[in-house]
Write an enzyme that holds these catalytic residues in place. Structure first.
Site, short mmCIF file in Angstrom:
data_model
loop_
_atom_site.label_atom_id
_atom_site.label_comp_id
_atom_site.label_asym_id
_atom_site.label_seq_id
_atom_site.Cartn_x
_atom_site.Cartn_y
_atom_site.Cartn_z
N GLU A 1 19.34 -136.19 -1.91
CA GLU A 1 19.44 -134.85 -2.68
C GLU A 1 20.33 -134.86 -3.80
OE1 GLU A 1 17.25 -132.84 -2.07
OE2 GLU A 1 16.28 -133.63 -0.22
N CYS B 1 23.79 -127.59 -6.82
CA CYS B 1 22.86 -128.32 -7.72
C CYS B 1 22.07 -127.39 -7.95
CB CYS B 1 22.31 -129.49 -6.86
SG CYS B 1 22.84 -129.61 -5.26
#
Ligand SMILES: Cc1ncc(C[n+]2csc(CCOP(=O)(O)OP(=O)(O)O)c2C)c(N)n1
Ligand SMILES: [Mg+2]
Length: 1153
Positions: free
Chosen positions: A917, A952
Site C-alpha cells: 500500500e 496517501c
C-alpha cells in the site's frame, strides 16, 4: 508359555528371550565370559553397539528407558571390572526411575580353573542399586528370570535390574521355552481416591501445582496441561519435571531449580494448596515443608506413595496413574465451575519474567551462560532434546531454558552424576533419530566420558556436544566461595577440545565471539555427524545473580503483600513466609531489581490503586502531562467521529471540558516494552518517542535486535503457525472482539497516545481509534463467514466421477511493516485480518510512532485466547527489520509506506507473496456543486488538510470546472484560512505539526519551487515553529513541479480550472500513481465515465479521494501498490486455496475382495 520343547543353547535362549521382550540393542563391552552370548547375538536381529566404557553403556540404556518407558536397549558387560563399571549408571537409573536391564558375565559356577580371579560378588553389590538382581544358575530359568527382570524394570517405579549369566551356564543346552510379555496396566485410583483432593480444592483459593520427575512422560502431559489450562491453575516444575507443562504457558511460573527463596517460592508462600504431581524425593526438593501447624495443604499424586520424611509429608495421597487422577480431579472441579484467585500469581509471573531478563542478551565473552541458554532456545526447535551432564550450568538450564515438550530436557537431579551428558545424547539419538540432540557438558564432566566420541563416530550418530569451558570444576568452586573458603585446587588445565574432537573423527568448533554462538549451533544441528563445540564461559555473573535471588524473591513477596493484602500470606510452613523476614530480605534487593519491578507495576493498567507505594505527586504530574479528557466515554468519542472525513465537521462541537486524569499504561517518562512472542520485554530504552507538538521526549521504547527478530520469526514459523491455524473460528472471533472491546474501553488513551506520537489533532485521533475498533469488529464478523466451494469435477471423460472440495487455508506467517501516519488504523488493517485468517505475524511499527502498535500488542498479550507464539510487535532498526522482507519463513509481506521503499522491498522479498500500500498524489474533480457549495468546500478542506495532509489519499491535485471555479475558489480559500493550527491536544485544533522538521522543510521547499515556476500562492506557504506548515492553496501549478507529481504528505493543494470532463480524466491519469480519485458530480454518465476510465484503485463519487471504508477493497495501481487491503480482501491474501479432489466419493466399494 511356549510349547516348543526342543533343545537350545542357553545363550541362544537368552537372546531369544530378549528379542521376545522387544529388545533392539545390546550396548556395552563383552569380555571372554560373554562370548557365547555375543555369538548368539551375531545370529539375532538385535544390534550390538560397542562402547568404550561400561558406564557409558549403562547411561545409554538408562536414557533409552527414560525416553521410551521400555527396555529396548540392554547393557552388557563382563564380570568383575566390567560389572563394577556399571554401578554409577545403575545408581543413575535407580534414583532417576529409568527402566533398564544390565546383563553381566561371570566365571563358571559349576567349576572354574581360575580360583577367585576377577570374582566379585556382583549380585550382592547390586542389591541396593537395582529392583532385582540375580544369577542365572540354570538354563531353564532363563525365560522366567528374563521376564521378571523386564517386568520389574518397567513397572512403577521403573528402575534397573541385573541378570548375571555364568559362562558355563551360557554354553549349556536347555529346553526352549519363552514367557510372553504381558502388559501391566498402571493402577488407577478409584473415585474415592480423589475425593479428599477434590474437597480440599473446592475450598481452596490459591492452589498451585508442582510437576516432578515421575510426571515427565508423554502420556501424562495432556492431562496435566488440560488441568492447568482449564482450571487456570499456576504451575511450577521441578528440574526433572521440565517440559511436562509448556514453559511458555501463561500459567507457568518457573522451575524450582533451588529448594528455597527463589522467585517461585513467593508463589508457594501465597498458595493455600500445593498439588504435587509425580514428585519423588530422590529429586532435590522443590520446596521444604517444615513441621508445625499449617493451613496449607499438600496433595501428593503419583504412581508411588509419598516417601514421607522431614521435608515432605503430604496431607492427602493419591496413588495410581497420575494422568488419570489429574483428569478425574479436573472434571469434578470443572463441573463446579470452580474459579481460583489467579491475579497474585499473574503478578508474580510478571515480576519473575522481569527478574529473569538481565543477562540473557549479555554480549560479554567468555560467554554468560544465561546468554548461551537463551540463544540455544532461539536456535533449537521445540522438539530438540538437551542432554545435560552435571555442573553449575544445570541450574541455569533449569531456570532459563523454556522447555516446550516433555522429556526434551534430560537432566539428572537425582544422582546428579558427572559424565552422563555425552552417553545420554547417544542414547537419545538411538531412539529419537529425527530430533536434534545437544549434550551440554562442563569441561570437567565431558572428559569423564569423552572416549564415547569414538562410539558416536563409529556408529554414525548425529549429536552436538557443547563443552562449556570455564577451565574449572565451576560448581564446586562456586560452593567453595559460598562457604568463604580460599580458592584452592579446582582449576583445570584442559586439552585443546577442537583437536581432541578431531582426533576422534568428530567435527570440532570453538566459539570465539558471543555473536558467533547461535550460528555455530545452527550449523551443527543442521549438519549430520558428531560435533563438539567448545564454548568459553564465565560464571562470575551467574554467581552474583544467584546470590541476589533470595533478596529479589523477598522483594517480590513484599510487593505482592502490599498489593493484595497481608492475608494472602498463610504465614506458616514455607520459608521465607514471615512478613518480617521478607521485609528484611527485600531491603537488600538491588536497585536494578526494584527498577525492573517498578516497570512491571507501571505497565500494568489493571493494577489495584490500593497497592500504590509511589508518591502521588509524581503520578499526578505524569497524568496531567498526558491526559486531557479521561472521563469522556467511548460512546461520546464514537459519536463524534463516525468517519475520518466527517469528523472534522463536528470538530468545533467536540469540546471536552473534563480534565480528570486516568492511569494510562504509558505515561510521560516511561520505558515501554516491545512484545516478543506475545510477552512484554523491557530490553533497553533505545528509541525515544517524541511528543510531536512539544518536541520533547515523551517515553522510551525498547528496540528489538536481530536476535529478537530471529526468535520472533522462529516462533511464528513453528509453534505460532500451528497454534494460529488451529484456533477455532469462534475463538478467533473472540480474540478480535476482545481487541475491539478493549480499544473502545481505552479509546481516550489510544487517541491521546496517537496525538502525542503522531501530532495529529485529537479529533482525528479519536476517529482513528473508532476505525480501529470497526476494523476488528468487521474482521470478527468475517471470521465466522469463511466458506469454501464444493462441486462436480467431471468435466471430461477422463474426470468421470470426480468431485472437489475447495477450502482456504492460512498462508502462514505474515510480516507487517506499518507507517507513521495512521499508527492504529493501518496496523488494524493488517493485524485483524491476520488473526481472522489464522496467520501468525510479526509487525514492525514505524519508529516515530510505535505506541499505538504496542498498545494493541499489550491488549493481545493480555488475552488468554491469543497464542503467545502467534505474534510479536517489534520496533527495530532497518537492519534488524530486514528479515521481515528477506526471510523465507514469512509467507506474506504486508507493507504500507512510500513507493520507493515499497518497490525496493518487493524486489528483495523473494518467493513470498507481497501486498504493497504505497503513496499517491490523489486528484479530486469538482464538476458541479449540486451537493451544495458549503458541503463540497468542507469535504475538500478535510480531505486535503486532515492530519496535515499526511495521508496517501489526501487531496493533492484539485480540478474545478471553469463555470464554478471562482465561486468555489473564494469559499475554499476562506475556509482554509480559518483552520486553526496549534496544539493537537486541544479540541478545536485542526492542523497539528507534520511528523518532523525535515518534512516541514521539504514541504515548504516544494511549495517554493511551484511559486518560483509561476504558481499563485492563494494562502499559506510558510513553515511555523519547527515542524508546522501552514495550510496552503496553490493555483495554476506548472505540471512539471514536484508538488504536482510526487506524493507531498503535507498540507498543500494544487488548484486549477478545467473545461472538458474527458480531458480532465486524462489529466487525473497523468500520474505515476493511482490510488483513489474523487469526483463531485451528479451526472450519472460522468460518474460512470470516471469509474470506467480513471486508472486507480477506487473512484469516490461526491466525496474526496481521501474517503475510505474499512471493509472496501483498498489499494492502488501503477506505482501506488499491489494487492488490496480491506478486511475481506486482506483475508483472501492471507489464505490460500487447496482442493481435495475425490474420485467417485459416493461409490460403495466391495472391501471383502
Ligand atoms: C561423578 C561425579 N563426581 C563429582 C561430582 C561433584 N561435582 C558436581 S559438579 C562438579 C564440577 C563439574 O565441573 P564441570 O563439569 O567443569 O562443570 P562446571 O560446574 O564447571 O560448569 C563436581 C566435581 C559429581 N556430581 N559427580
Ligand atoms: Mg567447568
Amino acid at each position: 508359555m511356549g510349547d516348543d520343547k526342543s533343545k537350545i543353547k542357553v545363550s541362544d535362549l537368552l537372546v531369544k528371550a530378549l528379542e521376545n521382550e522387544g529388545v533392539e540393542y545390546v550396548v556395552g563391552i563383552p569380555g571372554e565370559e560373554n562370548l557365547d552370548v555375543l555369538e548368539s547375538l551375531r545370529k539375532s536381529k538385535i544390534k550390538v553397539i560397542l562402547t568404550r566404557h561400561e558406564q557409558a553403556a549403562g547411561f545409554i540404556c538408562a536414557t533409552v528407558g527414560r525416553l521410551t518407558g521400555q527396555v529396548k536397549a540392554v547393557a552388557l558387560s563382563t564380570l568383575g571390572p566390567g560389572a563394577t563399571n556399571f554401578t554409577t549408571a545403575a545408581a543413575f537409573a535407580h534414583l532417576g526411575g529409568m527402566p533398564c536391564v544390565f546383563l553381566t558375565g561371570q566365571k563358571g559356577i559349576r567349576s572354574t580353573k581360575q580360583a577367585e580371579f576377577q570374582i566379585v560378588d556382583i549380585v550382592s553389590m547390586y542389591q541396593p542399586l537395582t529392583k532385582y538382581a540375580k544369577t542365572i544358575t540354570d538354563g531353564n530359568l532363563v525365560p522366567s528370570m528374563v521376564r521378571r527382570a523386564f517386568r520389574e524394570a518397567t513397572t512403577e517405579k521403573p528402575g534397573p535390574t541385573l541378570l548375571e549369566l555364568p559362562e558355563d551356564i551360557a554354553s549349556m543346552q536347555t529346553e526352549f521355552n519363552l514367557f510372553e510379555p504381558t502388559p501391566v496396566r498402571r493402577p488407577v485410583t478409584d473415585e474415592k481416591g480423589t475425593h479428599g483432593a477434590v474437597d480440599i480444592l473446592r475450598n481452596a483459593k490459591r492452589p498451585i501445582m508442582i510437576v516432578g520427575a515421575a510426571a515427565n512422560r508423554h502420556r501424562a502431559r495432556r492431562a496435566i496441561r488440560e488441568f492447568v489450562d482449564e482450571l487456570k491453575i499456576h504451575v511450577v516444575s521441578t528440574q526433572m519435571g521440565k517440559g511436562v507443562v509448556d514453559e511458555r504457558s501463561e500459567f507457568f511460573l518457573g522451575c524450582a531449580a533451588i529448594s528455597s527463596k527463589d522467585y517461585i517460592h513467593a508463589a508457594l508462600d501465597i498458595s493455600d494448596v500445593i498439588i504435587m504431581v509425580g514428585h519423588d524425593t530422590t529429586e532435590k526438593p522443590p520446596f521444604i515443608m517444615s513441621s508445625g501447624a499449617s493451613s496449607r495443604k499438600v496433595i501428593h499424586i503419583s504412581f508411588d506413595p509419598a516417601h514421607v520424611d522431614s521435608t515432605y509429608f503430604p496431607q492427602v495421597e493419591i496413588v495410581g496413574d497420575c494422568a488419570n487422577a489429574v483428569w478425574q480431579i479436573k472434571e469434578k472441579l470443572r463441573a463446579d465451575n470452580k474459579v481460583f484467585d489467579a491475579a497474585p500469581f499473574r503478578r508474580i509471573k510478571e515480576y519473575t519474567d522481569e527478574c529473569m531478563q538481565p543477562g540473557t542478551d549479555d554480549d560479554q565473552f567468555p560467554m554468560n551462560v544465561a546468554r548461551v541458554i537463551t540463544d540455544m532456545r532461539k536456535v533449537l526447535p521445540d522438539d530438540a532434546i538437551l542432554s545435560l551432564d552435571n555442573g553449575l550450568y544445570k541450574v541455569m538450564v533449569a531456570r532459563y531454558y523454556k522447555a516446550v515438550e516433555p522429556l526434551t530436557v534430560l537432566l539428572d537431579n537425582a544422582l546428579a552424576t558427572m559424565g552422563a551428558g555425552l552417553p545420554n545424547a547417544i542414547g537419545t539419538n538411538l531412539v529419537s533419530p529425527d530430533q536434534p540432540v545437544v549434550a551440554i557438558c562442563g569441561d570437567g564432566g565431558y572428559l569423564m566420558n569423552s572416549e564415547e566420541l569414538a562410539t558416536a563416530v563409529q556408529y554414525g550418530f548425529n549429536i552436538t556436544v557443547l563443552v562449556l569451558n570455564d577451565n574449572a570444576l565451576g560448581m564446586i568452586k562456586w560452593k567453595q566461595e559460598g562457604m568463604n573458603f580460599d580458592e584452592y585446587n579446582l582449576d583445570l588445565r584442559n586439552p585443546d577440545f577442537v583437536k581432541h574432537a578431531e582426533a576422534f573423527g568428530a567435527q570440532g568448533h570453538r566459539v570465539s565471539k558471543t555473536e558467533e554462538f547461535a550460528d555455530v549451533l545452527r550449523h551443527c544441528i543442521g549438519t549430520k555427524g558428531v560435533h563438539v563445540v567448545e564454548v568459553p564461559v564465565t560464571y562470575r555473573w551467574v554467581s552474583d545473580m544467584l546470590e541476589k535471588v533470595p533478596s529479589e524473591a523477598s522483594e517480590i513477596l513484599r510487593r505482592i503483600v502490599d498489593e493484595f493484602g497481608e492475608d494472602i500470606l498463610l504465614g506458616d510452613s514455607l520459608p521465607p513466609s514471615s512478613k518480617e523476614e521478607a521485609d528484611e530480605a527485600s531491603k537488600e534487593a538491588s536497585e536494578e531489581c526494584t527498577k525492573r519491578l517498578d516497570k512491571v507495576r507501571r505497565s500494568n493498567s489493571e493494577r489495584s490503586s490500593t497497592s500504590e507505594t509511589k508518591g502521588c505527586e509524581e503520578s499526578q504530574q505524569e497524568k496531567s502531562a498526558s491526559s486531557s479528557s479521561a472521563t469522556k466515554s467511548s460512546s461520546e468519542s464514537k459519536s463524534k467521529s463516525a468517519s475520518t472525513s466527517e469528523k472534522s465537521e463536528n470538530k468545533s462541537t467536540s469540546q471536552s471540558d473534563s480534565k480528570e486524569s486516568e492511569k494510562w499504561s504509558i505515561n510521560k517518562g516511561d520505558s515501554v516494552p516491545f512484545y516478543l512472542v506475545g510477552r512484554p520485554v523491557y530490553a533497553n530504552e533505545d528509541l525515544e518517542v517524541m511528543d510531536k507538538h512539544t518536541n520533547e521526549v515523551f517515553c522510551k521504547v525498547a528496540v528489538a535486535t536481530k536476535s529478537d527478530m530471529e526468535t520472533a520469526i522462529h516462533e511464528v514459523s513453528t509453534t505460532g503457525a500451528r497454534k494460529m491455524a488451529a484456533l477455532p473460528h469462534y475463538v478467533r472471533k473472540e480474540i478480535l472482539m476482545n481487541v475491539a472491546r478493549e480499544a473502545r474501553r481505552r479509546s481516550e488513551e489510544l487517541a491521546m497516545m496517537t496525538t502525542i506520537e503522531n501530532g495529529k489533532a485529537i479529533s482525528d485521533a479519536r476517529g482513528e481509534v473508532e476505525r480501529l475498533v470497526q476494523t476488528f469488529e468487521i474482521a470478527a464478523e468475517e471470521t465466522v463467514r469463511m466458506y469454501g466451494e464444493a462441486g462436480d469435477m467431471d468435466i471430461a471423460k477422463r474426470a468421470h466421477g470426480y468431485q472437489g472440495i475447495v477450502k482456504r487455508f492460512p498462508r502462514g506467517p505474515v510480516s507487517m511493516i506499518s507507517p507513521f501516519n495512521f499508527p492504529l488504523n493501518l496496523l488494524a488493517s493488517k493485524v485483524a485480518p491476520a488473526i481472522a485468517a489464522g496467520c501468525p505475524f510479526v509487525v514492525k511499527p514505524a519508529s516515530r510512532t510505535p505506541l499505538g502498535s504496542l498498545l494493541v500488542g499489550e491488549i493481545l498479550a493480555n488475552d488468554p485466547n491469543m497464542p503467545k507464539e502467534g505474534f510479536s510487535v517489534l520496533p527495530c532498526t532497518r537492519e534488524s527489520g530486514d528479515a521481515l522482507t528477506t526471510d523465507d519463513r514469512f509467507k506474506l509481506l504486508s507493507f504500507t509506506g512510500s513507493a520507493s521503499v515499497g518497490w525496493e522491498l518487493k524486489a528483495k522479498a523473494s518467493k513470498k507473496h507481497v501486498v504493497l500500500e504505497l503513496g499517491g498524489n490523489a486528484a479530486c474533480v469538482v464538476d458541479d456543486l449540486d451537493e451544495g457549495l458549503d458541503t463540497v468546500v468542507q469535504s475538500i478542506t478535510t480531505g486535503a488538510f486532515y492530519q496535515s495532509g499526511q495521508s496517501c489519499i489526501s487531496v493533492q491535485r484539485l480540478f474545478v470546472h471553469e463555470s464554478i471555479y471562482s465561486r468555489f475558489k473564494d469559499a475554499f480559500v476562506e475556509k482554509v484560512k480559518s483552520l486553526k493550527m496549534g496544539d493537537p491536544k486541544e479540541e478545536d485544533t485542526f492542523l497539528g505539526p507534520v511528523i518532523s522538521e525535515k518534512d516541514a522543510d521539504r514541504i515548504t521547499e516544494w511549495i517554493k519551487e511551484a511559486t518560483d515556476k509561476g504558481a499563485n500562492l492563494l494562502t499559506g506557504g510558510n513553515k511555523q515553529g519547527t515542524n508546522f506548515v501552514e495550510a496552503t492553496v496553490l493555483e495554476n501549478v506548472s505540471h512539471d513541479c514536484t508538488i504536482y507529481n510526487e506524493e507531498l504528505f503535507g498540507p498543500a493543494v494544487c488548484l486549477e480550472p478545467y473545461s472538458d470532463f474527458a480531458s480532465i480524466v486524462d489529466e487525473v491519469n497523468n500520474s505515476r500513481y493511482g490510488l483513489q480519485a474523487g469526483v463531485f458530480t451528479n451526472n450519472l454518465s460522468k460518474a460512470h465515465y470516471a469509474f470506467e476510465n480513471m486508472h486507480c484503485g477506487g473512484v469516490v463519487i461526491n466525496n474526496v479521494p481521501s474517503y475510505r471504508i474499512d471493509s472496501q477493497p483498498y489499494g492502488g495501481v501503477k506505482d501506488s501498490g499491489l494487492g488490496r487491503e480491506g478486511v475481506r480482501y486482506a483475508i483472501e491474501d492471507m489464505t490460500e486455496m487447496r482442493i481435495m479432489l475425490m474420485k467417485e466419493p459416493g461409490k460403495l466399494r466391495d472391501t471383502k475382495q
